[in-house]
Scaffold this motif. Sequence first.
Motif, PDB file in Angstrom:
ATOM      1  N   LEU A 322       0.287   0.686  -1.193  1.00 13.60           N
ATOM      2  CA  LEU A 322      -0.855   1.579  -0.983  1.00 13.60           C
ATOM      3  C   LEU A 322      -0.938   2.642  -2.072  1.00 13.60           C
ATOM      4  CD1 LEU A 322      -0.667   2.026   2.897  1.00 13.60           C
ATOM      5  CD2 LEU A 322      -2.221   0.565   1.598  1.00 13.60           C
ATOM      6  N   LEU A 323       0.195   3.203  -2.455  1.00 14.42           N
ATOM      7  CA  LEU A 323       0.176   4.261  -3.473  1.00 14.42           C
ATOM      8  C   LEU A 323      -0.197   3.719  -4.846  1.00 14.42           C
ATOM      9  CD1 LEU A 323       3.310   6.333  -2.411  1.00 14.42           C
ATOM     10  CD2 LEU A 323       0.909   7.038  -2.253  1.00 14.42           C
ATOM     11  N   SER A 324       0.092   2.449  -5.101  1.00 13.25           N
ATOM     12  CA  SER A 324      -0.222   1.887  -6.416  1.00 13.25           C
ATOM     13  C   SER A 324      -1.723   1.829  -6.668  1.00 13.25           C
ATOM     14  CB  SER A 324       0.388   0.491  -6.555  1.00 13.25           C
ATOM     15  OG  SER A 324      -0.274  -0.435  -5.721  1.00 13.25           O
ATOM     16  N   ARG A 325      -2.525   1.916  -5.602  1.00 12.47           N
ATOM     17  CA  ARG A 325      -3.982   1.959  -5.780  1.00 12.47           C
ATOM     18  C   ARG A 325      -4.421   3.246  -6.456  1.00 12.47           C
ATOM     19  NH1 ARG A 325      -6.335   1.535   0.011  1.00 12.47           N
ATOM     20  NH2 ARG A 325      -4.738   3.121   0.254  1.00 12.47           N
ATOM     21  N   HIS A 326      -3.597   4.281  -6.353  1.00 19.28           N
ATOM     22  CA  HIS A 326      -3.927   5.601  -6.894  1.00 19.28           C
ATOM     23  C   HIS A 326      -3.098   5.953  -8.127  1.00 19.28           C
ATOM     24  CE1 HIS A 326      -6.094   6.247  -3.106  1.00 19.28           C
ATOM     25  NE2 HIS A 326      -5.029   5.757  -2.505  1.00 19.28           N
ATOM     26  N   ASP A 327      -1.934   5.319  -8.249  1.00 17.60           N
ATOM     27  CA  ASP A 327      -1.045   5.618  -9.378  1.00 17.60           C
ATOM     28  C   ASP A 327      -0.282   4.337  -9.677  1.00 17.60           C
ATOM     29  OD1 ASP A 327       1.030   6.354 -11.070  1.00 17.60           O
ATOM     30  OD2 ASP A 327       1.390   8.268 -10.070  1.00 17.60           O
ATOM     31  N   GLU A 328      -0.589   3.724 -10.843  1.00 11.72           N
ATOM     32  CA  GLU A 328      -0.030   2.409 -11.147  1.00 11.72           C
ATOM     33  C   GLU A 328       1.488   2.415 -11.277  1.00 11.72           C
ATOM     34  OE1 GLU A 328      -0.707   2.541 -15.994  1.00 11.72           O
ATOM     35  OE2 GLU A 328      -2.013   1.335 -14.723  1.00 11.72           O
ATOM     36  N   SER A 329       2.104   3.591 -11.452  1.00  8.76           N
ATOM     37  CA  SER A 329       3.563   3.632 -11.584  1.00  8.76           C
ATOM     38  C   SER A 329       4.261   3.142 -10.319  1.00  8.76           C
ATOM     39  CB  SER A 329       4.028   5.047 -11.928  1.00  8.76           C
ATOM     40  OG  SER A 329       3.805   5.942 -10.857  1.00  8.76           O
ATOM     41  N   TYR A 330       3.610   3.260  -9.164  1.00  9.17           N
ATOM     42  CA  TYR A 330       4.238   2.797  -7.927  1.00  9.17           C
ATOM     43  C   TYR A 330       4.266   1.277  -7.849  1.00  9.17           C
ATOM     44  CZ  TYR A 330       4.310   7.617  -6.454  1.00  9.17           C
ATOM     45  OH  TYR A 330       4.575   8.958  -6.388  1.00  9.17           O
ATOM     46  N   GLY A 331       3.484   0.609  -8.675  1.00  9.81           N
ATOM     47  CA  GLY A 331       3.562  -0.841  -8.738  1.00  9.81           C
ATOM     48  C   GLY A 331       4.914  -1.318  -9.225  1.00  9.81           C
ATOM     49  N   SER A 332       5.582  -0.525 -10.058  1.00  8.13           N
ATOM     50  CA  SER A 332       6.926  -0.890 -10.521  1.00  8.13           C
ATOM     51  C   SER A 332       7.919  -0.878  -9.370  1.00  8.13           C
ATOM     52  CB  SER A 332       7.386   0.064 -11.623  1.00  8.13           C
ATOM     53  OG  SER A 332       6.546  -0.035 -12.753  1.00  8.13           O
ATOM     54  N   TRP A 333       7.782   0.113  -8.494  1.00 12.00           N
ATOM     55  CA  TRP A 333       8.648   0.157  -7.314  1.00 12.00           C
ATOM     56  C   TRP A 333       8.323  -0.995  -6.370  1.00 12.00           C
ATOM     57  CZ3 TRP A 333      13.183   1.851  -6.507  1.00 12.00           C
ATOM     58  CH2 TRP A 333      13.649   2.974  -7.180  1.00 12.00           C
ATOM     59  N   TYR A 334       7.064  -1.336  -6.239  1.00 13.25           N
ATOM     60  CA  TYR A 334       6.659  -2.469  -5.411  1.00 13.25           C
ATOM     61  C   TYR A 334       7.369  -3.741  -5.890  1.00 13.25           C
ATOM     62  CZ  TYR A 334       3.476  -5.939  -3.340  1.00 13.25           C
ATOM     63  OH  TYR A 334       2.934  -7.006  -2.660  1.00 13.25           O
ATOM     64  N   ASP A 335       7.348  -3.973  -7.198  1.00  8.26           N
ATOM     65  CA  ASP A 335       8.034  -5.142  -7.759  1.00  8.26           C
ATOM     66  C   ASP A 335       9.535  -5.082  -7.485  1.00  8.26           C
ATOM     67  OD1 ASP A 335       5.660  -6.109  -8.796  1.00  8.26           O
ATOM     68  OD2 ASP A 335       6.013  -5.294 -10.792  1.00  8.26           O
ATOM     69  N   ARG A 336      10.113  -3.940  -7.752  1.00  2.74           N
ATOM     70  CA  ARG A 336      11.565  -3.783  -7.628  1.00  2.74           C
ATOM     71  C   ARG A 336      12.030  -4.014  -6.191  1.00  2.74           C
ATOM     72  NH1 ARG A 336      14.511   1.630 -10.074  1.00  2.74           N
ATOM     73  NH2 ARG A 336      16.668   0.858 -10.081  1.00  2.74           N
ATOM     74  N   LEU A 337      11.271  -3.486  -5.253  1.00  2.08           N
ATOM     75  CA  LEU A 337      11.624  -3.626  -3.840  1.00  2.08           C
ATOM     76  C   LEU A 337      11.493  -5.066  -3.370  1.00  2.08           C
ATOM     77  CD1 LEU A 337       9.857  -0.366  -2.752  1.00  2.08           C
ATOM     78  CD2 LEU A 337      12.267  -0.864  -2.231  1.00  2.08           C
TER      79      LEU A 337
END
Length: 397
Positions: A322-337
Motif C-alpha cells: 500500500l505504501l509503495s503507491r505513494h513512495d516507490e522506495s517501499y517497493g524494495s521492502w515489498y520485494d525483500r519481504l
Amino acid sequence: MTIYRTRAGLRHQFRDVLNFYYPDCIDTAVGGYVAQLDERDGHVYDARTKHLVATARGVHNFSLGVLADGPDWCRYAAEHGLRFLSNEHWDDDREGYDWLLEGRQTRDRTRHCYGHAFVLLAGARATQAGIPGGRAELERAFDVLEERFWEPDHELYADQATPDWELSAYRGQNANMHACEALLAAYEATGDERYLERSYTIADRFTREVTAATDGLLWEHYTAEWEPDLSYNEDSPRHQFRPPGYQPGHHAEWAKLLAVLADHRSEEWLLERARDLFDAAVELGWDDEHGGLYYTVDADGEPIVADKYGWVHTEAIGASALLSRHDESYGSWYDRLWEYSLEHLRNPRYGNWYERLTREHERDGPNHGPAVEPGYHPLTNCWLAMRALEAEPTAFE
C-alpha cells in the motif's frame, strides 16, 4: 517480473492458501469449521474445538475468496461458517459471543473485544460478498462493541469482560487495532460513515496520542486509564497472546491500516504516520544476520523473542504494497519481504504459511493449539496487494 508483482502471481498465492483449508475445514457433522489443521501436511489434530476468532476468520477468508473471484465453493464455505457463528457462538441470554466451544457446547464464555472485532470483520466481508446474514451479523457485533466495550472518556475499547460483562482492568493495543480494521471493512461494505468515523477516532487516539508516552512506538499493554504498563508480563517473554516488548509486526499492521484509512480520509498525518510506523518496524525489527523480522524487541531494537512469525511478514508485505503507491522506495521492502517469506515461511508443498520459526529458521514444534489463524494474515495481505495493483497498474514497477 516476479510472481508477487503481478495480479496472476498474487492470485496463485491466494488460492493456494484457500485450497490448503478447503474442504477439510468444513465440519459437516457439527457445523462451522475444523480450523486446527497441521501446518506441515494438513492433517486434522483437533476436530472438536471451535474458537470464536478462528470461526470469524474462516468466514472472512472465504468471503474474500468470493470477492477475489476464487473457487465457486468459497460462497458455500462462507455461508456455512456464518450460520455457525450466528447461531452457536452467540449467547442470546447475555448478548455476546462465546469465546470457545467444544462442538456446540460452550467451554469458555469470556467476552473478548478482540473476538467481537473479528465477528464484525467477518460480517463486513460477508456483506461485501453478498453472503446472506452478513449485514445482520455486522450490525449485531458493532452494537455489542459499542454498548459493552467502548469507553467514551478514553475513545478506545476496553479489552475483556466476564460472561456477565464485568470489565477487567487490562487495556490492550491489539483489540483496538483489530477493531479499527473491522470498522474500516464495515465502512467499505456499507458506506455508513459512522464506521469510518469510529475507525479514524481509534487510529488517531492510539497511534498519535497514546503512543506519545512511548516516543511514538506502539506499546501493547495498558492500565484502565490507558497508561503504559511497561512491566506487564515481563517475566513471561514468550506469552502466547500478551508478550512484553514492542512488536514490529504490529507497527507494520498499523501502518497498513493507516494507509487504508488514507484512501478514505484526506488528513495528511495518516500517510506520514504510516511511513513512520513501517520504518520503525523494519529499523527495530529486521534481523541483519539471519533475515526476517523479530517477534518482540526492546526500545533499542534488541530482540526479546527473536523468532520469526508468518503473520508478521504478511502484515509487512501488505503495508509495503500500500505504501509503495505513494513512495516507490517501499517497493524494495515489498520485494525483500516476499523473497524472505517464500524461502522460509511459506510451506513449499501446500502454499500455507508456517506460524513460527526460530531465529535461524528451524521449526521447533508442530504449533498446535485451539487459537489458530486459518490463513487470515496471508489471504488478507495478498488481497490488499492485489487491490494495490488494481488501483495503480504501475505499482511496484
